[in-house]
Write a protein that holds these residues in place. Structure first.
Motif, PDB file in Angstrom:
ATOM      1  N   PHE A  62     -11.627  74.089  75.078  1.00 51.53           N
ATOM      2  CA  PHE A  62     -12.719  74.252  74.135  1.00 51.53           C
ATOM      3  C   PHE A  62     -12.773  75.703  73.676  1.00 51.53           C
ATOM      4  N   VAL A  63     -13.184  75.878  72.423  1.00 47.04           N
ATOM      5  CA  VAL A  63     -13.294  77.198  71.806  1.00 47.04           C
ATOM      6  C   VAL A  63     -14.757  77.438  71.474  1.00 47.04           C
ATOM      7  N   ILE A  64     -15.276  78.598  71.847  1.00 48.31           N
ATOM      8  CA  ILE A  64     -16.638  78.966  71.489  1.00 48.31           C
ATOM      9  C   ILE A  64     -16.582  79.926  70.307  1.00 48.31           C
ATOM     10  N   ASP A  65     -17.249  79.548  69.225  1.00 48.84           N
ATOM     11  CA  ASP A  65     -17.250  80.351  68.005  1.00 48.84           C
ATOM     12  C   ASP A  65     -17.981  81.677  68.200  1.00 48.84           C
ATOM     13  N   HIS A  66     -17.607  82.641  67.361  1.00 47.82           N
ATOM     14  CA  HIS A  66     -18.364  83.878  67.159  1.00 47.82           C
ATOM     15  C   HIS A  66     -18.614  84.633  68.471  1.00 47.82           C
ATOM     16  N   MET A  67     -17.545  84.712  69.292  1.00 53.21           N
ATOM     17  CA  MET A  67     -17.563  85.510  70.523  1.00 53.21           C
ATOM     18  C   MET A  67     -18.620  85.061  71.518  1.00 53.21           C
ATOM     19  N   GLY A  68     -19.068  83.812  71.389  1.00 56.03           N
ATOM     20  CA  GLY A  68     -20.098  83.304  72.283  1.00 56.03           C
ATOM     21  C   GLY A  68     -21.503  83.410  71.728  1.00 56.03           C
ATOM     22  N   TYR A  69     -21.656  84.119  70.607  1.00 57.41           N
ATOM     23  CA  TYR A  69     -22.941  84.245  69.910  1.00 57.41           C
ATOM     24  C   TYR A  69     -24.049  84.739  70.831  1.00 57.41           C
ATOM     25  N   MET A  70     -23.711  85.640  71.755  1.00 52.12           N
ATOM     26  CA  MET A  70     -24.697  86.119  72.727  1.00 52.12           C
ATOM     27  C   MET A  70     -25.482  87.289  72.152  1.00 52.12           C
ATOM     28  N   LEU A  71     -26.563  86.982  71.479  1.00 57.20           N
ATOM     29  CA  LEU A  71     -27.376  87.987  70.802  1.00 57.20           C
ATOM     30  C   LEU A  71     -28.426  88.583  71.731  1.00 57.20           C
ATOM     31  N   GLU A  72     -28.540  89.898  71.703  1.00 59.19           N
ATOM     32  CA  GLU A  72     -29.611  90.547  72.457  1.00 59.19           C
ATOM     33  C   GLU A  72     -30.972  90.040  72.001  1.00 59.19           C
ATOM     34  N   GLU A  73     -31.080  89.770  70.693  1.00 63.25           N
ATOM     35  CA  GLU A  73     -32.348  89.309  70.147  1.00 63.25           C
ATOM     36  C   GLU A  73     -32.797  87.984  70.755  1.00 63.25           C
ATOM     37  N   CYS A 100     -11.770  77.498  78.695  1.00 61.85           N
ATOM     38  CA  CYS A 100     -12.469  78.187  77.615  1.00 61.85           C
ATOM     39  C   CYS A 100     -11.546  79.102  76.815  1.00 61.85           C
ATOM     40  N   TRP A 101     -11.732  79.068  75.493  1.00 63.53           N
ATOM     41  CA  TRP A 101     -11.156  80.039  74.571  1.00 63.53           C
ATOM     42  C   TRP A 101     -12.323  80.671  73.813  1.00 63.53           C
ATOM     43  N   LEU A 102     -12.123  81.896  73.330  1.00 58.92           N
ATOM     44  CA  LEU A 102     -13.136  82.531  72.506  1.00 58.92           C
ATOM     45  C   LEU A 102     -12.549  82.932  71.163  1.00 58.92           C
ATOM     46  N   LYS A 103     -13.397  82.865  70.153  1.00 63.35           N
ATOM     47  CA  LYS A 103     -12.974  83.144  68.782  1.00 63.35           C
ATOM     48  C   LYS A 103     -13.599  84.455  68.313  1.00 63.35           C
ATOM     49  N   LEU A 104     -12.758  85.390  67.929  1.00 57.63           N
ATOM     50  CA  LEU A 104     -13.220  86.640  67.348  1.00 57.63           C
ATOM     51  C   LEU A 104     -13.527  86.377  65.877  1.00 57.63           C
ATOM     52  N   SER A 105     -14.732  85.977  65.604  1.00 62.03           N
ATOM     53  CA  SER A 105     -15.114  85.600  64.248  1.00 62.03           C
ATOM     54  C   SER A 105     -16.543  86.033  63.967  1.00 62.03           C
ATOM     55  N   ALA A 106     -16.849  86.244  62.687  1.00 65.83           N
ATOM     56  CA  ALA A 106     -18.195  86.540  62.201  1.00 65.83           C
ATOM     57  C   ALA A 106     -18.895  87.650  62.982  1.00 65.83           C
ATOM     58  N   ARG A 157     -13.678  93.993  72.591  1.00 62.83           N
ATOM     59  CA  ARG A 157     -12.660  94.578  73.469  1.00 62.83           C
ATOM     60  C   ARG A 157     -12.695  93.933  74.846  1.00 62.83           C
ATOM     61  N   GLY A 158     -13.886  93.624  75.326  1.00 66.39           N
ATOM     62  CA  GLY A 158     -13.994  92.961  76.622  1.00 66.39           C
ATOM     63  C   GLY A 158     -13.340  91.596  76.612  1.00 66.39           C
ATOM     64  N   ILE A 159     -13.514  90.855  75.530  1.00 66.53           N
ATOM     65  CA  ILE A 159     -12.888  89.535  75.400  1.00 66.53           C
ATOM     66  C   ILE A 159     -11.370  89.660  75.392  1.00 66.53           C
ATOM     67  N   ILE A 160     -10.866  90.603  74.600  1.00 68.31           N
ATOM     68  CA  ILE A 160      -9.411  90.775  74.489  1.00 68.31           C
ATOM     69  C   ILE A 160      -8.811  91.207  75.821  1.00 68.31           C
ATOM     70  N   GLU A 161      -9.468  92.109  76.499  1.00 69.34           N
ATOM     71  CA  GLU A 161      -8.943  92.593  77.780  1.00 69.34           C
ATOM     72  C   GLU A 161      -8.983  91.508  78.853  1.00 69.34           C
ATOM     73  N   ALA A 162      -9.975  90.626  78.785  1.00 69.66           N
ATOM     74  CA  ALA A 162     -10.138  89.604  79.823  1.00 69.66           C
ATOM     75  C   ALA A 162      -9.036  88.562  79.779  1.00 69.66           C
ATOM     76  N   ALA A 163      -8.686  88.081  78.597  1.00 64.76           N
ATOM     77  CA  ALA A 163      -7.698  86.991  78.495  1.00 64.76           C
ATOM     78  C   ALA A 163      -7.128  86.933  77.078  1.00 64.76           C
ATOM     79  N   PRO A 164      -6.260  87.866  76.719  1.00 67.64           N
ATOM     80  CA  PRO A 164      -5.741  87.897  75.341  1.00 67.64           C
ATOM     81  C   PRO A 164      -4.978  86.643  74.946  1.00 67.64           C
ATOM     82  N   HIS A 165      -4.495  85.888  75.940  1.00 65.73           N
ATOM     83  CA  HIS A 165      -3.739  84.669  75.658  1.00 65.73           C
ATOM     84  C   HIS A 165      -4.648  83.483  75.328  1.00 65.73           C
ATOM     85  N   LYS A 166      -5.967  83.695  75.377  1.00 66.43           N
ATOM     86  CA  LYS A 166      -6.923  82.620  75.082  1.00 66.43           C
ATOM     87  C   LYS A 166      -7.952  83.069  74.036  1.00 66.43           C
TER      88      LYS A 166
END
Length: 292
Positions: free
Chosen positions: A180-191, A211-217, A235-244
């Motif tokens: 499964f892919v989660i859009d928009h880096m997980g959409y974890m907004l501080e707000e 899990c895969w993550l999408k660097l989008s929006a 950068r945290g996403i890329i460093e954690a698992a660039p292959h996903k």
């Protein structure tokens, strides 16, 4: 009362887009864009969140030339709900460089899914914003049912979800076997009350689960804070698992189609300068995930 729809702006001239500031790999793929057609041919849902965007395939193909993109994935927008005709017609015209992510009703029959697969569909999008008011257990059961539908076809799931729903699902998602892919880096907004600890749990899921993550929006996360506020997360996403990790433009950037898609692509170059990682995120990973 239905909300007042956002007004979609006219499309930016592709000639004004920023060019890639780093070497684009062969078979670079935009893994998240949307296509729209005339309303008399492709009617929208009863109460769309925005007016018809200026998002014709002809516009996008010009953008691909400017940004040195060779492949793209059409993601079904909420504008059309589960009526995937615009997406399917576009896949037929676009050819083998395109893939699709559909939205479906739970009772969609197997013959229809097989027809979608033949057309180039490789995933189902789950609109969890629309289900965000449901108990977490109900959302989990829905995901399990849809994962079962996808598994037999070799498809994956894509989640369009608010970050707080993602946070609540993390313990459950660790046991989901279908990719499964989660859009928009997980959409974890501080707000929305999301914390760095919540994001760390998402990264742990990315490292160990399906899990895969999408660097989008990134603009949907940055809002008024600017893109520098998004960089640590990316950068945290890329460093954690660039292959996903995959990258998507979110074109036509609803409702603001004046955004510079090239600037968004160049953020990836700012988040990592490694050509091998660029190749992984833009070419190798989408090729594997979307069966190119």
């Amino acid at each position: 009362m239905a909300e007042t729809p956002l007004i979609s702006t006219p499309m930016r001239d592709p000639a004004t887009l920023s060019r890639p500031a780093f070497a684009m790999p062969v078979h670079a793929c935009d893994a998240h864009m949307h296509v729209f057609g005339p309303l008399d041919q492709y009617p929208c849902v009863a109460h769309p969140h925005y007016t018809l965007p200026d998002g014709a395939l002809a516009h996008y193909l010009k953008l691909m030339d400017v940004l040195a993109l060779e492949r793209f994935v059409i993601v079904q927008p909420s504008f059309y709900g589960t009526d995937n005709r615009c997406l399917l017609d576009t896949l037929q015209v676009a050819g083998p460089g395109a893939r699709g992510v559909v939205m479906i009703e739970e009772d969609t029959d197997d013959a229809t899914l097989a027809r979608f697969h033949e057309a180039g569909v490789r995933a189902v999008r789950l609109d969890l914003f629309a289900r965000s008011g449901q108990p977490t257990a109900e959302i989990q059961h829905y995901i399990s049912r849809m994962a079962q539908r996808c598994a037999g076809l070799g498809w994956h799931l894509q989640f369009y979800a608010p970050g707080w729903v993602v946070r609540n699902l993390i313990p459950f998602l660790g046991d989901v076997e279908t990719d499964f892919v989660i859009d928009h880096m997980g959409y974890m907004l501080e707000e929305d009350g999301l914390t760095p600890a919540d994001f760390e749990r998402l990264l742990a899921l990315l490292k160990t689960g399906s899990c895969w993550l999408k660097l989008s929006a990134p603009y949907r996360i940055a809002k008024h804070r600017g893109y520098d506020a998004v960089a640590p997360m990316a950068r945290g996403i890329i460093e954690a698992a660039p292959h996903k990790v995959i990258w998507g433009s979110d074109w036509p950037h609803i409702p603001d189609s004046t955004r510079d898609s090239g600037e968004l692509l160049n953020l990836l170059g700012a988040w990592t300068s490694d050509p091998a990682v660029h190749k992984m995120i833009l070419a190798d990973n989408p090729a594997r995930l979307f069966d190119y």
